[in-house]
Write a protein that holds these residues in place. Sequence first.
Motif, PDB file in Angstrom:
ATOM      1  N   GLU A  56     -33.727 -59.396  -5.713  1.00 27.61           N
ATOM      2  CA  GLU A  56     -34.719 -60.140  -4.768  1.00 27.61           C
ATOM      3  C   GLU A  56     -35.074 -59.360  -3.655  1.00 27.61           C
ATOM      4  N   THR A  57     -36.114 -58.778  -3.559  1.00 30.32           N
ATOM      5  CA  THR A  57     -36.457 -57.796  -2.429  1.00 30.32           C
ATOM      6  C   THR A  57     -36.675 -58.491  -1.147  1.00 30.32           C
TER       7      THR A  57
ATOM      8  N   ILE B   6     -27.942 -71.768 -10.242  1.00 31.80           N
ATOM      9  CA  ILE B   6     -28.505 -70.945  -9.021  1.00 31.80           C
ATOM     10  C   ILE B   6     -28.247 -71.413  -7.714  1.00 31.80           C
ATOM     11  N   ALA B   7     -28.319 -72.863  -7.508  1.00 27.38           N
ATOM     12  CA  ALA B   7     -27.756 -73.438  -6.434  1.00 27.38           C
ATOM     13  C   ALA B   7     -26.177 -72.883  -5.853  1.00 27.38           C
ATOM     14  N   LEU B   8     -25.520 -72.945  -6.907  1.00 29.63           N
ATOM     15  CA  LEU B   8     -23.950 -72.612  -6.684  1.00 29.63           C
ATOM     16  C   LEU B   8     -24.006 -71.135  -6.525  1.00 29.63           C
ATOM     17  N   ASP B   9     -24.676 -70.528  -7.307  1.00 31.45           N
ATOM     18  CA  ASP B   9     -24.593 -68.977  -7.060  1.00 31.45           C
ATOM     19  C   ASP B   9     -25.121 -68.595  -5.546  1.00 31.45           C
TER      20      ASP B   9
ATOM     21  N   ILE C  41     -21.232 -68.393   1.358  1.00 36.03           N
ATOM     22  CA  ILE C  41     -19.514 -68.425   1.775  1.00 36.03           C
ATOM     23  C   ILE C  41     -19.169 -66.969   1.820  1.00 36.03           C
ATOM     24  N   LEU C  42     -19.863 -66.020   1.224  1.00 36.76           N
ATOM     25  CA  LEU C  42     -19.452 -64.548   1.353  1.00 36.76           C
ATOM     26  C   LEU C  42     -20.015 -64.012   2.441  1.00 36.76           C
ATOM     27  N   PHE C  43     -20.767 -64.759   3.346  1.00 40.84           N
ATOM     28  CA  PHE C  43     -21.518 -64.188   4.569  1.00 40.84           C
ATOM     29  C   PHE C  43     -22.865 -63.749   4.176  1.00 40.84           C
ATOM     30  N   GLY C  44     -23.484 -64.051   3.000  1.00 38.92           N
ATOM     31  CA  GLY C  44     -24.713 -63.440   2.574  1.00 38.92           C
ATOM     32  C   GLY C  44     -25.769 -64.436   2.923  1.00 38.92           C
ATOM     33  N   ASP C  45     -26.969 -64.158   2.951  1.00 37.70           N
ATOM     34  CA  ASP C  45     -28.056 -64.935   2.789  1.00 37.70           C
ATOM     35  C   ASP C  45     -28.102 -66.009   1.965  1.00 37.70           C
ATOM     36  N   PRO C  46     -28.331 -67.482   2.480  1.00 39.86           N
ATOM     37  CA  PRO C  46     -28.054 -68.503   1.748  1.00 39.86           C
ATOM     38  C   PRO C  46     -29.099 -68.699   0.861  1.00 39.86           C
TER      39      PRO C  46
ATOM     40  N   THR D  47     -29.014 -64.723  -4.280  1.00 46.94           N
ATOM     41  CA  THR D  47     -28.060 -64.696  -5.244  1.00 46.94           C
ATOM     42  C   THR D  47     -27.031 -63.834  -5.091  1.00 46.94           C
ATOM     43  N   VAL D  48     -25.794 -63.800  -5.658  1.00 52.99           N
ATOM     44  CA  VAL D  48     -24.752 -62.902  -5.737  1.00 52.99           C
ATOM     45  C   VAL D  48     -25.265 -61.621  -6.300  1.00 52.99           C
TER      46      VAL D  48
END
Length: 78
Positions: free
Chosen positions: A62-63, A11-14, A20-25, A28-29
Motif C-alpha cells: 500500500e504505497t 484485515i482489521a486484525l492485521d 501494536i508493532l509501532f506501524g501505521d494503524p 497491513t503487516v
Amino acid sequence: MIRLYIFNILIALDQLLNAILFGDPDETVSSRAAKNLHLWHWNLLGDFLEWIDPGHLKRAIETDEGKNAIFKKGREPP
C-alpha cells in the motif's frame, strides 16, 4: 456475505497487529514487510508470506499508507 465479514475482520486484525508493532494503524503487516525487505526480520517474514502465497507482497503493498508509523521506513528498531 459471511466470507466478506471474515475477510474484513482478518484485515482489521492485521492492521491492529501492525499498530501494536509501532506501524501505521491503517497499513497491513504484509504491506510494511514489502516496503522493508532490506531489513532482515521483514525479509524473513516476506519470504514466509511468499512461500505461502506467491506474489503476496506485490499485491499487498500500500504505497499510500505508512505515514503514521512510529518507526518509519529505514528507521525500524534493531
